[in-house]
Design a protein around this motif. Structure first.
Motif, PDB file in Angstrom:
ATOM      1  N   ASN B  10     -43.033 -17.708  -4.219  1.00 58.79           N
ATOM      2  CA  ASN B  10     -41.847 -17.930  -3.394  1.00 58.79           C
ATOM      3  C   ASN B  10     -41.574 -16.681  -2.574  1.00 58.79           C
ATOM      4  O   ASN B  10     -41.758 -15.565  -3.053  1.00 58.79           O
ATOM      5  N   LYS B  11     -41.138 -16.891  -1.338  1.00 58.11           N
ATOM      6  CA  LYS B  11     -40.828 -15.775  -0.467  1.00 58.11           C
ATOM      7  C   LYS B  11     -39.600 -16.120   0.349  1.00 58.11           C
ATOM      8  O   LYS B  11     -39.560 -17.146   1.032  1.00 58.11           O
ATOM      9  N   VAL B  12     -38.589 -15.251   0.264  1.00 59.32           N
ATOM     10  CA  VAL B  12     -37.397 -15.399   1.083  1.00 59.32           C
ATOM     11  C   VAL B  12     -37.379 -14.242   2.072  1.00 59.32           C
ATOM     12  O   VAL B  12     -37.537 -13.089   1.672  1.00 59.32           O
ATOM     13  N   THR B  13     -37.208 -14.541   3.332  1.00 57.30           N
ATOM     14  CA  THR B  13     -37.214 -13.502   4.346  1.00 57.30           C
ATOM     15  C   THR B  13     -36.126 -13.769   5.372  1.00 57.30           C
ATOM     16  O   THR B  13     -35.554 -14.869   5.434  1.00 57.30           O
ATOM     17  N   GLU B  14     -35.844 -12.762   6.148  1.00 57.19           N
ATOM     18  CA  GLU B  14     -34.844 -12.909   7.204  1.00 57.19           C
ATOM     19  C   GLU B  14     -35.514 -13.271   8.516  1.00 57.19           C
ATOM     20  O   GLU B  14     -36.635 -12.826   8.805  1.00 57.19           O
ATOM     21  N   GLN B  84     -36.451 -19.977  11.504  1.00 59.60           N
ATOM     22  CA  GLN B  84     -35.990 -20.861  10.439  1.00 59.60           C
ATOM     23  C   GLN B  84     -36.885 -22.093  10.315  1.00 59.60           C
ATOM     24  O   GLN B  84     -37.096 -22.595   9.205  1.00 59.60           O
ATOM     25  N   SER B  87     -39.759 -22.344   7.716  1.00 56.50           N
ATOM     26  CA  SER B  87     -39.511 -22.599   6.294  1.00 56.50           C
ATOM     27  C   SER B  87     -40.294 -23.828   5.850  1.00 56.50           C
ATOM     28  O   SER B  87     -40.150 -24.907   6.439  1.00 56.50           O
ATOM     29  N   GLN B 113     -43.745 -21.093  -1.290  1.00 58.28           N
ATOM     30  CA  GLN B 113     -42.532 -21.643  -0.696  1.00 58.28           C
ATOM     31  C   GLN B 113     -41.884 -20.542   0.143  1.00 58.28           C
ATOM     32  O   GLN B 113     -41.414 -19.552  -0.401  1.00 58.28           O
ATOM     33  N   SER B 115     -38.958 -19.365   2.650  1.00 58.00           N
ATOM     34  CA  SER B 115     -37.609 -19.679   3.117  1.00 58.00           C
ATOM     35  C   SER B 115     -37.177 -18.597   4.097  1.00 58.00           C
ATOM     36  O   SER B 115     -37.152 -17.413   3.738  1.00 58.00           O
ATOM     37  N   LEU B 117     -34.184 -17.215   6.275  1.00 55.09           N
ATOM     38  CA  LEU B 117     -32.721 -17.311   6.358  1.00 55.09           C
ATOM     39  C   LEU B 117     -32.195 -16.936   7.742  1.00 55.09           C
ATOM     40  O   LEU B 117     -32.843 -16.159   8.456  1.00 55.09           O
TER      41      LEU B 117
END
Lengths: 117, 117
Positions: B10-14, B84, B87, B113, B115, B117
């Protein structure tokens, strides 16, 4: 262009019962292959069954079988004796026979199957 | 390992940041594929590698997307200036057969995954 349509976004079945997932496709190709893939929560895509369009006999793999109706462009998947481990997204997919590859399949949007105890 | 390994899970980035997604194929597999799976959709082909070369990049959606493969093994998918709409789950698959081989069989990883933001 080829299209694959899965009209059932979600389905549920009781454990040990039988369930059928629908798939229709559109193509002008005469030589092609159809597939059902399973995607459990682990996200790995797993090949369930494959059908060559030139074969009249429906493919079977243990509890999984297909009903291939070439004239109607229909390719449904029947799961017999459903098990909890069958809970997953199921994708129907199309591949051209000439110049095609499983690496470049055309997928439907999937059916989420839940097997209930 | 025995299977296709992808990292991170999982990776969440701006928005606007660059991300790198990694795929370790099964040892000895010469063919490698990247796919994108947006929410509620089937797999969308991005790029195909045979060895270190990419004979088919036709699925890359924009020039913000690039991929490389080194040593005929590990592959990295890079997305620059993430948006965005990037994603999605990014899946990798490898195969011991070249694309389109009659006995072609793909082995999938569990995906990343992403995402934004």
């Amino acid at each position: 262009a080829q299209t694959v349509t899965q009209s059932q976004p979600e389905m549920s079945v009781q454990e040990a019962e039988t369930v059928t997932l629908s798939c229709t496709y559109d193509t002008s190709e005469s030589n092609y292959y159809l597939f059902w893939y399973k995607q459990p929560p682990s996200r790995q895509m797993i090949l369930v069954i494959r059908q060559e369009a030139y074969k009249q006999q429906n493919a079977t793999e243990n509890r999984f079988s297909v009903n291939f109706q070439k004239a109607a462009k229909s390719f449904s998947l029947k799961i017999s004796d459903s098990q909890l481990g069958d809970t997953a997204m199921y994708f129907c997919a199309f591949m051209k026979g000439i110049g095609g590859s499983q690496g470049n399949l055309i997928f439907g949007k999937g059916t989420k199957l839940s097997v209930k105890p | 390992g025995a299977g296709v390994s992808q990292s991170p899970s999982n990776k969440v980035t701006e928005k606007g940041k660059d991300v790198e997604l990694r795929c370790d194929p099964i040892s000895g597999h010469t063919a490698l594929y990247w796919y994108r799976q947006s929410l509620g959709q089937g797999l969308e082909f991005l790029i195909y590698f045979q060895g270190n070369s990419a004979p088919d990049k036709s699925g890359l959606p924009s020039d913000r997307f690039s991929a490389e493969r080194t040593g005929g093994s590990v592959s990295t998918l890079t997305i620059q200036r993430t948006q965005q709409e990037d994603s999605a789950v990014y899946l990798c698959a490898s195969s011991p057969q070249p694309r389109g081989a009659l006995n072609e069989k793909l082995f999938f990883g569990s995906g990343t995954q992403l995402s934004v933001l």
